[in-house]
Design a protein around this motif. Structure first.
Motif, PDB file in Angstrom:
ATOM      1  N   MET A 213       0.849  -1.270  -0.001  1.00  0.00           N
ATOM      2  CA  MET A 213      -0.162  -0.019   0.153  1.00  0.00           C
ATOM      3  C   MET A 213       1.000   1.155   0.081  1.00  0.00           C
ATOM      4  O   MET A 213       1.319   1.914   1.011  1.00  0.00           O
ATOM      5  N   ASP A 214       1.344   1.548  -1.276  1.00  0.00           N
ATOM      6  CA  ASP A 214       2.288   2.603  -1.334  1.00  0.00           C
ATOM      7  C   ASP A 214       1.757   4.161  -0.633  1.00  0.00           C
ATOM      8  O   ASP A 214       2.527   4.829  -0.188  1.00  0.00           O
ATOM      9  N   ARG A 215       0.240   4.293  -0.877  1.00  0.00           N
ATOM     10  CA  ARG A 215      -0.398   5.517  -0.263  1.00  0.00           C
ATOM     11  C   ARG A 215      -0.788   5.377   1.134  1.00  0.00           C
ATOM     12  O   ARG A 215      -1.544   6.338   1.489  1.00  0.00           O
ATOM     13  N   TRP A 216      -0.613   4.289   1.658  1.00  0.00           N
ATOM     14  CA  TRP A 216      -0.900   4.094   3.137  1.00  0.00           C
ATOM     15  C   TRP A 216      -0.217   5.124   3.767  1.00  0.00           C
ATOM     16  O   TRP A 216       0.925   5.481   3.843  1.00  0.00           O
ATOM     17  N   SER A 217      -1.060   6.122   4.699  1.00  0.00           N
ATOM     18  CA  SER A 217      -0.568   7.379   5.426  1.00  0.00           C
ATOM     19  C   SER A 217       0.467   6.956   6.325  1.00  0.00           C
ATOM     20  O   SER A 217       1.693   8.071   6.649  1.00  0.00           O
ATOM     21  N   PHE A 218       0.869   5.816   6.842  1.00  0.00           N
ATOM     22  CA  PHE A 218       1.532   5.798   7.892  1.00  0.00           C
ATOM     23  C   PHE A 218       2.826   4.479   7.348  1.00  0.00           C
ATOM     24  O   PHE A 218       3.699   4.070   8.056  1.00  0.00           O
ATOM     25  N   ARG A 219       2.891   4.601   6.062  1.00  0.00           N
ATOM     26  CA  ARG A 219       3.967   3.603   5.606  1.00  0.00           C
ATOM     27  C   ARG A 219       5.411   4.244   5.871  1.00  0.00           C
ATOM     28  O   ARG A 219       6.471   3.354   6.112  1.00  0.00           O
ATOM     29  N   LYS A 220       5.479   5.598   5.776  1.00  0.00           N
ATOM     30  CA  LYS A 220       6.914   6.043   5.940  1.00  0.00           C
ATOM     31  C   LYS A 220       6.825   7.051   7.322  1.00  0.00           C
ATOM     32  O   LYS A 220       8.029   7.718   7.453  1.00  0.00           O
ATOM     33  N   THR A 221       5.988   6.903   8.380  1.00  0.00           N
ATOM     34  CA  THR A 221       5.949   7.654   9.382  1.00  0.00           C
ATOM     35  C   THR A 221       7.030   7.349  10.533  1.00  0.00           C
ATOM     36  O   THR A 221       7.214   5.946  10.479  1.00  0.00           O
ATOM     37  N   PRO A 222       7.707   8.065  11.178  1.00  0.00           N
ATOM     38  CA  PRO A 222       8.824   7.570  12.294  1.00  0.00           C
ATOM     39  C   PRO A 222       8.527   6.269  13.035  1.00  0.00           C
ATOM     40  O   PRO A 222       9.548   5.358  12.879  1.00  0.00           O
ATOM     41  N   LEU A 223       7.590   6.125  13.532  1.00  0.00           N
ATOM     42  CA  LEU A 223       7.182   5.184  14.859  1.00  0.00           C
ATOM     43  C   LEU A 223       6.679   3.924  13.891  1.00  0.00           C
ATOM     44  O   LEU A 223       7.404   2.719  14.257  1.00  0.00           O
ATOM     45  N   VAL A 224       5.837   3.979  13.209  1.00  0.00           N
ATOM     46  CA  VAL A 224       5.264   2.653  12.451  1.00  0.00           C
ATOM     47  C   VAL A 224       6.442   2.081  11.592  1.00  0.00           C
ATOM     48  O   VAL A 224       6.310   1.038  11.502  1.00  0.00           O
ATOM     49  N   SER A 225       7.161   3.007  11.121  1.00  0.00           N
ATOM     50  CA  SER A 225       8.503   2.599  10.124  1.00  0.00           C
ATOM     51  C   SER A 225       9.365   1.819  11.079  1.00  0.00           C
ATOM     52  O   SER A 225      10.120   0.792  10.414  1.00  0.00           O
ATOM     53  N   ALA A 226       9.416   2.145  12.286  1.00  0.00           N
ATOM     54  CA  ALA A 226      10.154   1.619  13.485  1.00  0.00           C
ATOM     55  C   ALA A 226       9.812   0.102  13.539  1.00  0.00           C
ATOM     56  O   ALA A 226      10.673  -0.862  13.864  1.00  0.00           O
ATOM     57  N   VAL A 227       8.514   0.044  13.630  1.00  0.00           N
ATOM     58  CA  VAL A 227       8.041  -1.282  13.693  1.00  0.00           C
ATOM     59  C   VAL A 227       8.249  -2.218  12.775  1.00  0.00           C
ATOM     60  O   VAL A 227       8.562  -3.373  12.849  1.00  0.00           O
ATOM     61  N   SER A 228       7.901  -1.580  11.455  1.00  0.00           N
ATOM     62  CA  SER A 228       8.123  -2.264  10.242  1.00  0.00           C
ATOM     63  C   SER A 228       9.441  -2.736   9.986  1.00  0.00           C
ATOM     64  O   SER A 228       9.548  -3.912   9.722  1.00  0.00           O
ATOM     65  N   ARG A 229      10.471  -2.089  10.583  1.00  0.00           N
ATOM     66  CA  ARG A 229      11.901  -2.317  10.312  1.00  0.00           C
ATOM     67  C   ARG A 229      12.224  -3.857  10.811  1.00  0.00           C
ATOM     68  O   ARG A 229      13.109  -4.731  10.683  1.00  0.00           O
ATOM     69  N   ARG A 230      11.537  -4.419  12.026  1.00  0.00           N
ATOM     70  CA  ARG A 230      11.588  -5.508  12.857  1.00  0.00           C
ATOM     71  C   ARG A 230      11.433  -6.580  11.763  1.00  0.00           C
ATOM     72  O   ARG A 230      11.962  -7.697  12.129  1.00  0.00           O
ATOM     73  N   PHE A 231      10.636  -6.477  10.740  1.00  0.00           N
ATOM     74  CA  PHE A 231      10.404  -7.572   9.751  1.00  0.00           C
ATOM     75  C   PHE A 231      11.421  -7.792   8.466  1.00  0.00           C
ATOM     76  O   PHE A 231      10.845  -8.296   7.417  1.00  0.00           O
ATOM     77  N   ASP A 232      12.491  -6.737   8.382  1.00  0.00           N
ATOM     78  CA  ASP A 232      13.221  -6.696   7.094  1.00  0.00           C
ATOM     79  C   ASP A 232      13.967  -8.210   6.782  1.00  0.00           C
ATOM     80  O   ASP A 232      14.346  -8.309   5.840  1.00  0.00           O
ATOM     81  N   ASP A 233      13.933  -8.948   7.861  1.00  0.00           N
ATOM     82  CA  ASP A 233      14.593 -10.201   7.701  1.00  0.00           C
ATOM     83  C   ASP A 233      13.766 -11.328   7.049  1.00  0.00           C
ATOM     84  O   ASP A 233      13.972 -12.500   6.650  1.00  0.00           O
ATOM     85  N   LYS A 234      12.369 -10.968   6.787  1.00  0.00           N
ATOM     86  CA  LYS A 234      11.333 -12.066   6.366  1.00  0.00           C
ATOM     87  C   LYS A 234      11.581 -12.305   4.913  1.00  0.00           C
ATOM     88  O   LYS A 234      12.074 -11.390   3.972  1.00  0.00           O
ATOM     89  N   ALA A 235      11.406 -13.624   4.546  1.00  0.00           N
ATOM     90  CA  ALA A 235      11.820 -13.949   3.084  1.00  0.00           C
ATOM     91  C   ALA A 235      11.033 -13.036   2.156  1.00  0.00           C
ATOM     92  O   ALA A 235      11.638 -12.842   1.045  1.00  0.00           O
ATOM     93  N   GLU A 236       9.764 -12.610   2.423  1.00  0.00           N
ATOM     94  CA  GLU A 236       8.751 -11.996   1.516  1.00  0.00           C
ATOM     95  C   GLU A 236       9.469 -10.750   1.319  1.00  0.00           C
ATOM     96  O   GLU A 236       9.051 -10.104   0.337  1.00  0.00           O
ATOM     97  N   ARG A 237      10.251 -10.086   2.077  1.00  0.00           N
ATOM     98  CA  ARG A 237      11.130  -8.536   1.819  1.00  0.00           C
ATOM     99  C   ARG A 237      12.444  -8.960   1.240  1.00  0.00           C
ATOM    100  O   ARG A 237      13.275  -7.734   0.829  1.00  0.00           O
ATOM    101  N   LYS A 238      12.921 -10.251   1.034  1.00  0.00           N
ATOM    102  CA  LYS A 238      14.144 -10.267   0.391  1.00  0.00           C
ATOM    103  C   LYS A 238      14.064 -10.081  -1.280  1.00  0.00           C
ATOM    104  O   LYS A 238      13.200 -10.267  -1.804  1.00  0.00           O
ATOM    105  N   PRO A 239      14.983  -9.492  -1.908  1.00  0.00           N
ATOM    106  CA  PRO A 239      15.250  -9.371  -3.262  1.00  0.00           C
ATOM    107  C   PRO A 239      15.076 -10.482  -3.951  1.00  0.00           C
ATOM    108  O   PRO A 239      15.431 -11.556  -3.460  1.00  0.00           O
TER     109      PRO A 239
END
Length: 239
Positions: A213-239
């Motif tokens: 959801m590129d237009r989701w209002s909280f996609r790049k907000t500081p704190l929701v982004s901090a939560v999102s970073r927790r899942f950067d190791d998920k396979a679905e996010r791998k190139p």
């Protein structure tokens, strides 16, 4: 005005997805006060948005303060944060929603700073946790000035009245500033709700829905982004 409506819809989407995922294990609703306070969160969010659009900015700030405080305190109760000064009712974090509701009165405003300082985070890294605490203290200080009558608030309003800036006749800049404030509060509130919930299910929400959801209002907000970073190791996010 459209930005405010978008914030309301996107915050509501976050709450709804958490609520939907919680149905996978009904015991969540018996244990997590964050889930049971959802309607109060929604009420304050909608009320704040409508008040901003009607030019009632001080009442909007009071609703946002409630939403901020409620989000932080319910997070504290749901994450097993340590007791504050060893006070008996808080010596152990209650386990059921009813017990947590009873504990709310022990978390008065004079102890709000202690609540923030003693929070434990399961999803945010230390940098994100520091940003959360700084944001919480800053927003609480800014919003609390509008809860009780004071020379600062009344004086500012009177000066505006003298310049024919009555309620409902704010400038575009005034409305934009309130939208910015609302975005900051909702960012912290939504990050709190994610932190209070199950980490595995929160990860599923991001990779299965919010990441697309590129237009989701909280996609790049500081704190929701901090939560999102927790899942950067998920396979679905791998190139």
């Amino acid at each position: 005005m459209g930005r405010i409506d978008r914030l309301i819809l996107d915050y509501g989407l976050g709450l709804t997805v958490i609520d939907l995922m919680a149905t996978r294990w009904p015991e969540f609703f018996e244990q997590l006060i964050t889930l049971r306070v959802k309607q109060q969160f929604v009420e304050s969010m909608v009320a704040a948005g409508q008040a901003i659009k009607e030019g009632l900015h001080n009442p909007a700030r009071r609703e946002l303060r409630f939403l901020l405080e409620a989000s932080i305190k319910t997070l504290w109760l749901d994450t097993g944060s340590p007791a504050i000064n060893g006070v008996a009712p808080l010596a152990t974090v209650p386990g059921t929603v009813d017990e947590k509701v009873a504990a709310l009165d022990d978390l008065g405003k004079e102890r709000f700073g202690e609540v923030i300082d003693s929070l434990t985070f399961r999803l945010m890294d230390p940098a994100g946790a520091d940003t959360y605490r700084q944001t919480a203290n800053s927003l609480y200080g800014r919003l609390s000035t509008h809860v009780h009558i004071s020379s600062t608030v009344i004086g500012k309003d009177l000066k505006g009245f003298d310049k024919d800036r009555d309620f409902g006749f704010e400038t575009v800049g005034d409305v934009n500033a309130m939208a910015d404030l609302m975005r900051q509060v909702l960012d912290l509130a939504l990050a709190s709700h994610f932190e209070a919930f199950d980490a595995g299910l929160v990860g599923d929400m991001f990779v299965a829905l919010f990441d697309d959801m590129d237009r989701w209002s909280f996609r790049k907000t500081p704190l929701v982004s901090a939560v999102s970073r927790r899942f950067d190791d998920k396979a679905e996010r791998k190139p």
